[in-house]
Design an enzyme around this catalytic site. Sequence first.
Site, PDB file in Angstrom:
ATOM      1  N   ASP A  26       7.519  -6.155   1.366  1.00 52.92           N
ATOM      2  CA  ASP A  26       8.784  -6.900   1.272  1.00 52.92           C
ATOM      3  C   ASP A  26       8.560  -8.289   0.670  1.00 52.92           C
ATOM      4  O   ASP A  26       7.472  -8.854   0.797  1.00 52.92           O
ATOM      5  CB  ASP A  26       9.405  -6.999   2.675  1.00 52.92           C
ATOM      6  CG  ASP A  26      10.874  -7.390   2.618  1.00 52.92           C
ATOM      7  OD1 ASP A  26      11.509  -7.226   1.559  1.00 52.92           O
ATOM      8  OD2 ASP A  26      11.391  -7.864   3.652  1.00 52.92           O
ATOM      9  N   HIS A  43       9.734  -7.034  -8.472  1.00 52.12           N
ATOM     10  CA  HIS A  43       9.323  -5.632  -8.254  1.00 52.12           C
ATOM     11  C   HIS A  43       8.197  -5.263  -9.215  1.00 52.12           C
ATOM     12  O   HIS A  43       7.226  -4.613  -8.836  1.00 52.12           O
ATOM     13  CB  HIS A  43      10.511  -4.693  -8.454  1.00 52.12           C
ATOM     14  CG  HIS A  43      11.638  -4.923  -7.485  1.00 52.12           C
ATOM     15  ND1 HIS A  43      11.427  -5.138  -6.142  1.00 52.12           N
ATOM     16  CD2 HIS A  43      12.981  -4.983  -7.668  1.00 52.12           C
ATOM     17  CE1 HIS A  43      12.594  -5.314  -5.545  1.00 52.12           C
ATOM     18  NE2 HIS A  43      13.553  -5.232  -6.445  1.00 52.12           N
ATOM     19  N   LEU A 137      -8.999   8.696  -0.880  1.00 53.56           N
ATOM     20  CA  LEU A 137      -7.880   8.054  -0.186  1.00 53.56           C
ATOM     21  C   LEU A 137      -6.609   8.896  -0.283  1.00 53.56           C
ATOM     22  O   LEU A 137      -6.278   9.407  -1.353  1.00 53.56           O
ATOM     23  CB  LEU A 137      -7.616   6.684  -0.839  1.00 53.56           C
ATOM     24  CG  LEU A 137      -6.356   5.938  -0.390  1.00 53.56           C
ATOM     25  CD1 LEU A 137      -6.540   5.367   1.013  1.00 53.56           C
ATOM     26  CD2 LEU A 137      -6.001   4.813  -1.370  1.00 53.56           C
TER      27      LEU A 137
HETATM   28  C1  IPE Z   1      12.358  -2.639   3.619  1.00 58.58           C
HETATM   29  O1  IPE Z   1      12.692  -3.823   2.984  1.00 58.58           O
HETATM   30  C2  IPE Z   1      12.258  -1.532   2.634  1.00 58.58           C
HETATM   31  C3  IPE Z   1      11.187  -1.616   1.651  1.00 58.58           C
HETATM   32  C4  IPE Z   1      10.279  -2.549   1.546  1.00 58.58           C
HETATM   33  C5  IPE Z   1      11.129  -0.530   0.736  1.00 58.58           C
HETATM   34  P1  IPE Z   1      14.194  -4.348   2.911  1.00 58.58           P
HETATM   35  O2  IPE Z   1      14.145  -5.636   2.170  1.00 58.58           O
HETATM   36  O3  IPE Z   1      15.071  -3.287   2.380  1.00 58.58           O
HETATM   37  O4  IPE Z   1      14.535  -4.573   4.456  1.00 58.58           O
HETATM   38  P2  IPE Z   1      15.713  -5.412   5.142  1.00 58.58           P
HETATM   39  O5  IPE Z   1      16.988  -5.044   4.454  1.00 58.58           O
HETATM   40  O6  IPE Z   1      15.400  -6.864   4.946  1.00 58.58           O
HETATM   41  O7  IPE Z   1      15.665  -5.020   6.577  1.00 58.58           O
HETATM   42  C1  IPE Z   2      10.903  -5.258  -1.257  1.00 63.10           C
HETATM   43  O1  IPE Z   2      11.272  -6.490  -1.760  1.00 63.10           O
HETATM   44  C2  IPE Z   2      11.046  -4.161  -2.276  1.00 63.10           C
HETATM   45  C3  IPE Z   2      12.123  -3.201  -1.991  1.00 63.10           C
HETATM   46  C4  IPE Z   2      12.878  -3.163  -0.944  1.00 63.10           C
HETATM   47  C5  IPE Z   2      12.336  -2.183  -2.995  1.00 63.10           C
HETATM   48  P1  IPE Z   2      12.772  -6.988  -1.688  1.00 63.10           P
HETATM   49  O2  IPE Z   2      13.466  -6.582  -2.933  1.00 63.10           O
HETATM   50  O3  IPE Z   2      13.417  -6.557  -0.439  1.00 63.10           O
HETATM   51  O4  IPE Z   2      12.566  -8.558  -1.690  1.00 63.10           O
HETATM   52  P2  IPE Z   2      13.360  -9.627  -0.819  1.00 63.10           P
HETATM   53  O5  IPE Z   2      13.254  -9.209   0.607  1.00 63.10           O
HETATM   54  O6  IPE Z   2      14.763  -9.616  -1.304  1.00 63.10           O
HETATM   55  O7  IPE Z   2      12.650 -10.910  -1.112  1.00 63.10           O
HETATM   56 MG    MG Z   3      13.561  -7.363   1.419  1.00 62.31          MG
END
Ligand code: IPE
Ligand code: IPE
Ligand code: MG
Length: 252
Positions: A26, A43, A137
Amino acid sequence: MGFFSSSTKEVPPVQEVPQHVAVIMDGNGRWAKKRFLPRVAGHQRGLESVRAMVKACVRLQINYLTLFAFSSENWRRPQEEVTFLMSLFLEALDREVKKLHDANVILKLIGDRSAFNAALQQKMIEAEAKTAANTGLVLTIAVNYGGRWDVVNAMNQLMQARPDLKQIEECDLLPYLSMPYAPEPDLFIRTGGETRISNFLLWQLAYTELYFTPTLWPDFDDDAFEAALSSYRQRERRFGRTSEQLVDGSDA
Ligand code: IPE
Ligand code: IPE
Ligand code: MG
């Protein structure tokens, strides 16, 4: 690959180095925002952290790495971002599978595939088939995955296979859950500062050690991973027992 027992039924073996690490990657969006870049640039950069983490697990002889790439709730994001994530995933499958195969990695994909188009589903099948006979792995990528979906999906499959059952046991369900080929995660890591599970592996994390770090996923490097592993080494994994039992090994 055989079946692994459940941490709630039997105390699993514990080693200095976790056997299975599961990660919520995240913070990509915030990483990009800090640099005045579009979220999708985060990303893209996150993919580099994935490559580094895979290499680190191979080097450290961690046998299973599970990465949360797209949740069943991430469809709620702006269409543009969802489309970008899907094409990034498709591209990564195209470009990375050969490299993973050369590194003896077994690639597994978990989640509800029915939402993906036929071409993507086909690529997913091919990628798994190509690496299935490897011995290194086991890398699992969770896409359109949700912990609740996993449990409900397993229940549905079990009901179909065994309509005669009036009551079920944990062990009836295990083969139908998403990762019967892996032991339960020893270490869970969430980057990006949130301290929640966000519908990741709900069943499988029953006795997993949880580690949360504010480091954003694109910044999560070898040193950050070592910090998580170091925290893990300091945990006392009791699985319901007392500390004293662990010291004298009287549980054995
Ligand atoms: C969790 O992250 C999902 C992934 C990393 C794929 P999110 O950014 O979607 O989670 P929330 O919405 O903050 O809980
Ligand atoms: C996690 O990073 C990746 C996915 C959920 C696909 P985020 O896109 O949630 O990044 P933040 O949380 O908005 O910084
Ligand atoms: Mg996020």
